[in-house]
Design an enzyme around this catalytic site. Sequence first.
Site, PDB file in Angstrom:
ATOM      1  N   LYS A  81       0.849  -1.199   0.000  1.00 49.58           N
ATOM      2  CA  LYS A  81       0.000   0.000   0.000  1.00 49.58           C
ATOM      3  C   LYS A  81       0.880   1.244   0.000  1.00 49.58           C
ATOM      4  O   LYS A  81       1.913   1.272   0.679  1.00 49.58           O
ATOM      5  CB  LYS A  81      -0.918  -0.025   1.230  1.00 49.58           C
ATOM      6  CG  LYS A  81      -1.977   1.078   1.250  1.00 49.58           C
ATOM      7  CD  LYS A  81      -2.912   0.926   2.456  1.00 49.58           C
ATOM      8  CE  LYS A  81      -3.990   1.994   2.485  1.00 49.58           C
ATOM      9  NZ  LYS A  81      -4.925   1.809   3.631  1.00 49.58           N
ATOM     10  N   SER A 156      -9.858   1.716   2.417  1.00 49.60           N
ATOM     11  CA  SER A 156      -8.951   2.516   1.625  1.00 49.60           C
ATOM     12  C   SER A 156      -7.864   1.708   0.925  1.00 49.60           C
ATOM     13  O   SER A 156      -7.250   2.199  -0.017  1.00 49.60           O
ATOM     14  CB  SER A 156      -8.279   3.576   2.503  1.00 49.60           C
ATOM     15  OG  SER A 156      -7.455   2.963   3.480  1.00 49.60           O
ATOM     16  N   SER A 180     -10.217  -0.655   6.569  1.00 53.45           N
ATOM     17  CA  SER A 180      -9.581  -0.530   5.261  1.00 53.45           C
ATOM     18  C   SER A 180      -8.852  -1.754   4.738  1.00 53.45           C
ATOM     19  O   SER A 180      -8.400  -1.740   3.590  1.00 53.45           O
ATOM     20  CB  SER A 180      -8.614   0.644   5.265  1.00 53.45           C
ATOM     21  OG  SER A 180      -9.336   1.827   5.119  1.00 53.45           O
TER      22      SER A 180
HETATM   23  N1  GLN Z   1     -13.436   3.955   5.691  1.00 46.81           N
HETATM   24  C1  GLN Z   1     -12.921   4.408   6.950  1.00 46.81           C
HETATM   25  C2  GLN Z   1     -12.566   5.862   6.840  1.00 46.81           C
HETATM   26  O1  GLN Z   1     -12.892   6.429   5.866  1.00 46.81           O
HETATM   27  C3  GLN Z   1     -11.744   3.595   7.355  1.00 46.81           C
HETATM   28  C4  GLN Z   1     -10.521   3.929   6.595  1.00 46.81           C
HETATM   29  C5  GLN Z   1      -9.353   3.128   7.025  1.00 46.81           C
HETATM   30  O2  GLN Z   1      -9.467   2.092   7.676  1.00 46.81           O
HETATM   31  N2  GLN Z   1      -8.177   3.630   6.704  1.00 46.81           N
HETATM   32  O3  GLN Z   1     -11.991   6.451   7.698  1.00 46.81           O
END
Ligand code: GLN
Length: 506
Positions: A81, A156, A180
């Site tokens: 990532k 994400s 995410s």
């Molecule tokens: N979807 C969640 C957010 O927008 C979690 C994102 C994540 O785990 N980085 O914060």
Amino acid sequence: MARSFDELTAQEIAAGIAAGTFSAAEVTAAALDAIAARETEVQAFLQVTPELAQEAAARIDAARAAGEALPPLAGVPLAVKDNMNLVGTRTTCASRMLETYESPYTATCVARMLAAGCIPVGKANMDEFAFGSSTDSSAFHPTNNPWDTARVPGGSSGGSAAAVAAGMVPLSLGSDTGGSIRQPAALCGVVGMKPTYGAVSRYGVVAFGSSLDQVGPFGRTVADVALAMDALVSGGRDPYDSTAQDVVPGFAAAAASAEDLAGTRIGLVPAFMEAEGLTAEVRTGVERAASALEAAGAELVEVDLPHVDAAIAAYYVIGPAEAFSNLARFDGIRYGYQEPGCTNLADQSARSRAHGFGAEAKRRQMLGAYLLSSGVYDQYYYAAQKARTLITEDYSAAFARVDAILMPATPHAAFRHGEISDPTQMYLSDMYTISLNIAGNGGISVPVGLGADSGLPMAAQLVAPAFADERLITYAAVIERALGRAAGGSVLGVAPAFAGKGGELR
Ligand code: GLN
């Protein structure tokens, strides 16, 4: 006989290289070829790194030729990532702010995967600074779900999930602050695991919410995810992350011990299964997983998590507050994007931030700034911390009665690009994943087949007590064994539109 590299699990690739069936250079060439053939449609990567990959492969092949013992993931292609530093790559966090930022050192999680023999083939796309559930907020391009390219891969860590689902790599790394890893894994039909907070070092991973962030792997099989977990924890506590703990590598063994579950109690949360917004096909998928566990001898027990309803609200206070603090370093002076033509420091910072960050990153930081300001701090931040304690206590109470909890990973299948435009609707797609980041314990998303209505991947999520993450592997392996039918015993295998496309291994 020629076959496609994507039919092989990470375990089979490492075994094949150790046995001399093929070389690391051949596997690497096949992975790069598969990426070249599939990437136009999937767009999982922000950067492909053939030189780094070939160098790493040459080292593995030389070690084998010299008769050295090979590490457990020798020659296995890996996607990382793009919020993780890897020397020789940019670490952009999918943001204009860090578009040209070169990794000054390698993150511990990445270094450990490389020490285990992985071949770094590229940096995966993500939502900007990991804010999001779709990967559509990447400043550079969206990523497409390999099961239906009109849909999002989730986020994400959407690029990491899509690269595995499209068969471009057998393993990838993601980070999970509110879901995410688990949400994109569910939407792309692959296995994704968020270990307990502190199990894996965060050193060298660009921080979003420092009390919530955790690194974990994606793979197509539970056994591959287990091997990656062993690599991530081996070497013991990382002195560069004060919250990192010492975890003994026992994940591969936990995958292999998935047999008889007699005496195991698995919790189900009735309120989760009846929640508004949960689609019938996801519920059916979770029930399929429950039946698999029951057939292996586990007893299903109803448990209650009475305060978990507050998790999303608490997360959208704690997360933005921590993000606002962490992202203050991107001031247009020390790191990243610098707006040209500014004549004073305040202007330099304000204009660089205004143009370097996208809409969601700004929304989170403005929210965080407000929440931490005097006068409102008690009302929101302090209240959220109280909710955090109650949610953590809910899990402790439930785990006094059960060994693990089974629940949905996401309320619905992958949605179309642009389908969810309201930020609060988007936030709800993490309704099942967020409470674990609040409480800190680990969870795994495991595929359970295709939905009868959408034809898209469905998943179930297992949750274990803190630092009992090897249970996640054991129980997920039981589910996979009951439902698996694709290559290597995985439940869904590579998305059909991409399976075997380029990447031939002789
Ligand atoms: N979807 C969640 C957010 O927008 C979690 C994102 C994540 O785990 N980085 O914060």
